[in-house]
Design a protein around this motif. Structure first.
Motif, PDB file in Angstrom:
ATOM      1  N   ILE A 108      -0.240 -26.148  18.324  1.00  0.00           N
ATOM      2  CA  ILE A 108       0.507 -25.391  19.323  1.00  0.00           C
ATOM      3  C   ILE A 108       1.861 -25.037  18.725  1.00  0.00           C
ATOM      4  O   ILE A 108       2.671 -25.917  18.428  1.00  0.00           O
ATOM      5  N   LYS A 109       2.112 -23.759  18.535  1.00  0.00           N
ATOM      6  CA  LYS A 109       3.395 -23.306  18.013  1.00  0.00           C
ATOM      7  C   LYS A 109       4.445 -23.395  19.118  1.00  0.00           C
ATOM      8  O   LYS A 109       4.324 -22.764  20.164  1.00  0.00           O
ATOM      9  N   ARG A 110       5.496 -24.178  18.860  1.00  0.00           N
ATOM     10  CA  ARG A 110       6.535 -24.380  19.851  1.00  0.00           C
ATOM     11  C   ARG A 110       7.880 -23.813  19.407  1.00  0.00           C
ATOM     12  O   ARG A 110       8.689 -23.418  20.225  1.00  0.00           O
ATOM     13  N   GLY A 111       8.145 -23.826  18.103  1.00  0.00           N
ATOM     14  CA  GLY A 111       9.403 -23.304  17.625  1.00  0.00           C
ATOM     15  C   GLY A 111      10.596 -24.188  17.925  1.00  0.00           C
ATOM     16  O   GLY A 111      11.739 -23.734  17.927  1.00  0.00           O
ATOM     17  N   LYS A 112      10.355 -25.471  18.204  1.00  0.00           N
ATOM     18  CA  LYS A 112      11.434 -26.402  18.514  1.00  0.00           C
ATOM     19  C   LYS A 112      12.055 -26.926  17.224  1.00  0.00           C
ATOM     20  O   LYS A 112      11.414 -26.965  16.173  1.00  0.00           O
ATOM     21  N   ALA A 113      13.286 -27.358  17.331  1.00  0.00           N
ATOM     22  CA  ALA A 113      13.970 -27.924  16.163  1.00  0.00           C
ATOM     23  C   ALA A 113      13.312 -29.243  15.774  1.00  0.00           C
ATOM     24  O   ALA A 113      13.169 -30.141  16.590  1.00  0.00           O
ATOM     25  N   GLY A 114      12.899 -29.355  14.518  1.00  0.00           N
ATOM     26  CA  GLY A 114      12.273 -30.571  14.022  1.00  0.00           C
ATOM     27  C   GLY A 114      10.784 -30.627  14.245  1.00  0.00           C
ATOM     28  O   GLY A 114      10.112 -31.486  13.681  1.00  0.00           O
ATOM     29  N   ALA A 115      10.236 -29.760  15.069  1.00  0.00           N
ATOM     30  CA  ALA A 115       8.784 -29.756  15.323  1.00  0.00           C
ATOM     31  C   ALA A 115       8.374 -28.331  15.682  1.00  0.00           C
ATOM     32  O   ALA A 115       8.179 -28.000  16.846  1.00  0.00           O
ATOM     33  N   ALA A 116       8.252 -27.499  14.667  1.00  0.00           N
ATOM     34  CA  ALA A 116       7.868 -26.110  14.909  1.00  0.00           C
ATOM     35  C   ALA A 116       6.447 -26.010  15.447  1.00  0.00           C
ATOM     36  O   ALA A 116       6.121 -25.114  16.227  1.00  0.00           O
ATOM     37  N   THR A 117       5.591 -26.943  15.043  1.00  0.00           N
ATOM     38  CA  THR A 117       4.199 -26.969  15.499  1.00  0.00           C
ATOM     39  C   THR A 117       3.867 -28.367  15.986  1.00  0.00           C
ATOM     40  O   THR A 117       4.173 -29.359  15.315  1.00  0.00           O
ATOM     41  N   GLU A 118       3.263 -28.442  17.161  1.00  0.00           N
ATOM     42  CA  GLU A 118       2.800 -29.714  17.712  1.00  0.00           C
ATOM     43  C   GLU A 118       1.295 -29.647  17.888  1.00  0.00           C
ATOM     44  O   GLU A 118       0.707 -28.556  18.000  1.00  0.00           O
ATOM     45  N   PHE A 119       0.655 -30.798  17.956  1.00  0.00           N
ATOM     46  CA  PHE A 119      -0.807 -30.878  17.995  1.00  0.00           C
ATOM     47  C   PHE A 119      -1.219 -31.672  19.233  1.00  0.00           C
ATOM     48  O   PHE A 119      -1.023 -32.886  19.293  1.00  0.00           O
ATOM     49  N   GLY A 120      -1.740 -30.963  20.220  1.00  0.00           N
ATOM     50  CA  GLY A 120      -2.135 -31.611  21.461  1.00  0.00           C
ATOM     51  C   GLY A 120      -2.447 -30.583  22.523  1.00  0.00           C
ATOM     52  O   GLY A 120      -2.752 -29.415  22.228  1.00  0.00           O
TER      53      GLY A 120
END
Length: 510
Positions: A309-321
């Motif tokens: 899941i592309k989120r574009g957050k600082a430190g976690a551009a992509t999360e998995f869930g």
């Protein structure tokens, strides 16, 4: 076989060892009385097979109550069972008639509890709990009369728009290692080697075992994985090697399946074999096409439903869930969508507004969202129904300076009003289990997500109940103080009149 749910007990009748009784102001006693257990009975009983075989199934109160206890305490399945065994308040919460010093059930039953409560059933349970909490909050605020009309809790009735609706989406990361193409191929290769060992075991000593070159493959993987600076060419070379080893193993499995049926594998291993085939297809296609993405990309062998899941957050551009879309009304949250595939949350705004109207009988006065929701379709829908969408209006800013200041002030206030839903996500990820979903199946993970929001709504109700009790106590003390002052003033005047009359009487006698 299923036993009907136990009816709500009075805390005075709950039997404790060595005497004593439960306190009526305990948090678990309050929650047990607040949750409408009987409303969930019909839907829960339909989820059971009713085969008539085996021991009776646990009641809906035990199943749902155990999930609530686990999420609220933040414990493992095994620790939750021990906590229930040791704590009489938790046993009362689950509907026990007396304290029992035995395990209520085996910890493995938590898996079945999560499977029986699907996300649709839990959405209805959350709806029932949230509606009851909002109604009680409305009644308490009506009695105190300290809430203005714009912020009043919507309860249905009337055609004017009322209340604020906060919308946002987030990702609930699954418990998987950070996936890379090289690591994923290495895991698939190791699992395929285990499948080859199982399929060849009946013919050990009769036929030669297919070559897997597992030592060389492991050495090649570690050489690339431990490299501090892995260039693009070296990474492609390492991936190509792992693809070759995996392709050889899959061919060997196909040949072995002609002698040994795949039923020799466990259901989990057979599922992993299907996933490995798909992983090989996706990775081979990306390698040949020099691409870094593909539709429905698998990032975990054990949890193939998880997607990036592309989120574009600082430190976690992509999360998995799983990605969830949530609406917040007066601190009460509703999970409107849970999806393992990435989606644009702006497409849910209209449905979430309609759900608000279905709950309360009218549209919200304002909807507070971030920039991604403010597209043309959503603006058009809100304008048609008289709903103010947060954020600056479209078009050129007005020439009047005063109007510009008012717009900036309103935009700033809208951003402040949207803070609670961000705080709700923070509460779920820091205090509860939304930061890492430990369940392995898609259905059990969805249940864990939904239960987290149910528990947060119960926490909101408990907090409101405590603040209401504090406010009532404070008002009572103020009234007592006022009455005391009035009484002291009246007593002082009576004493003064008494001495004045006594002085007049002494003068007359003199």
């Amino acid at each position: 076989m299923y036993r009907h749910n136990q009816k709500q007990l009075e805390f005075e009748t709950f039997e404790l060892p060595f005497g004593g009784k439960l306190r009526s102001d305990n948090r678990w006693v309050k929650l047990a009385k607040f949750i409408p257990w009987g409303q969930f009975e019909p839907a829960y009983s339909k989820s059971l097979t009713n085969s008539g075989l085996g021991p009776p199934a646990k009641s809906v109160r035990v199943a749902l109550g155990a999930l609530i206890i686990k999420e609220r305490l933040g414990t493992s399945d095994e620790e939750t069972v021990e906590q229930i065994r040791e704590n009489p308040y938790l046993q009362y919460f689950l509907g026990y008639k007396a304290y029992e010093d035995e395990k209520p059930f085996d910890p493995s039953l938590f898996v079945y509890f999560r499977k029986r409560f699907g996300k649709k059933m839990l959405a209805k349970i959350n709806e029932s709990i949230a509606r009851k909490a909002l109604e009680q909050e409305k009644q308490s605020k009506d009695r105190s009369q300290t809430k203005n009309d714009d912020d009043s809790t919507p309860t249905g009735g009337g055609s004017e728009n009322q209340g604020k609706l906060l919308l946002d989406a987030t990702c609930t990361p699954a418990d998987i290692t950070f996936p890379t193409d090289l690591k994923l191929l290495n895991t698939a290769r190791e699992k395929s080697e285990g499948i080859i060992d199982i399929l060849h075991s009946p013919f050990k000593g009769k036929y030669p075992k297919p070559r897997t070159y597992r030592k060389l493959a492991r050495k090649a993987f570690l050489s690339a994985a431990k490299s501090k600076r892995l260039s693009k060419s070296k990474r492609r070379k390492a991936i190509r090697k792992q693809l070759g080893y995996l392709k050889r193993n899959l061919k060997s499995i196909t040949k072995l399946s002609q002698r040994t049926p795949l039923t020799k594998l466990s259901p989990r291993q057979y599922k992993e074999l299907l996933v490995i085939h798909e992983v090989y297809r996706q990775q081979q296609w990306m390698y040949d096409q020099h691409e870094n993405r593909i539709d429905d990309r698998i990032v975990s062998i054990s949890q193939p439903h998880v997607r990036p899941i592309k989120r574009g957050k600082a430190g976690a551009a992509t999360e998995f869930g799983a990605k969830i879309s949530v609406s917040l009304i007066n601190g009460i949250s509703f999970v409107d969508r849970i999806s393992w595939d990435a989606f644009n949350e702006s497409g849910d705004l209209i449905d979430q507004i309609k759900a608000f109207r279905k709950r309360f009988g009218h549209y919200p006065a304002s909807v507070h969202v971030d920039r991604i929701y403010r597209n043309q379709d959503n603006r058009r829908f809100c304008k048609k129904h008289g709903i103010r969408l947060s954020g600056p209006p479209l078009g050129r800013p007005p020439a009047a300076v005063e109007i510009q200041k008012e717009i900036k002030k309103q935009v700033r206030q809208d951003e402040l009003d949207r803070i609670p839903i961000e705080g709700k996500f923070g509460q779920g990820k820091r205090r509860f289990s939304l930061s890492r979903i430990m369940c392995k199946l898609a259905v059990t993970s969805e249940t864990a997500i939904a239960v987290s929001f149910i528990v947060m709504n119960l926490e909101k109700w408990l907090k409101g109940l405590s603040s209401l009790f504090f406010t009532s106590s404070l008002l009572f003390m103020v009234h007592i103080r006022v009455l005391q002052r009035r009484f002291n003033g009246l007593l002082g005047r009576l004493v003064g009149k008494y001495f004045q009359a006594k002085m007049h009487l002494s003068l007359l006698r003199g």
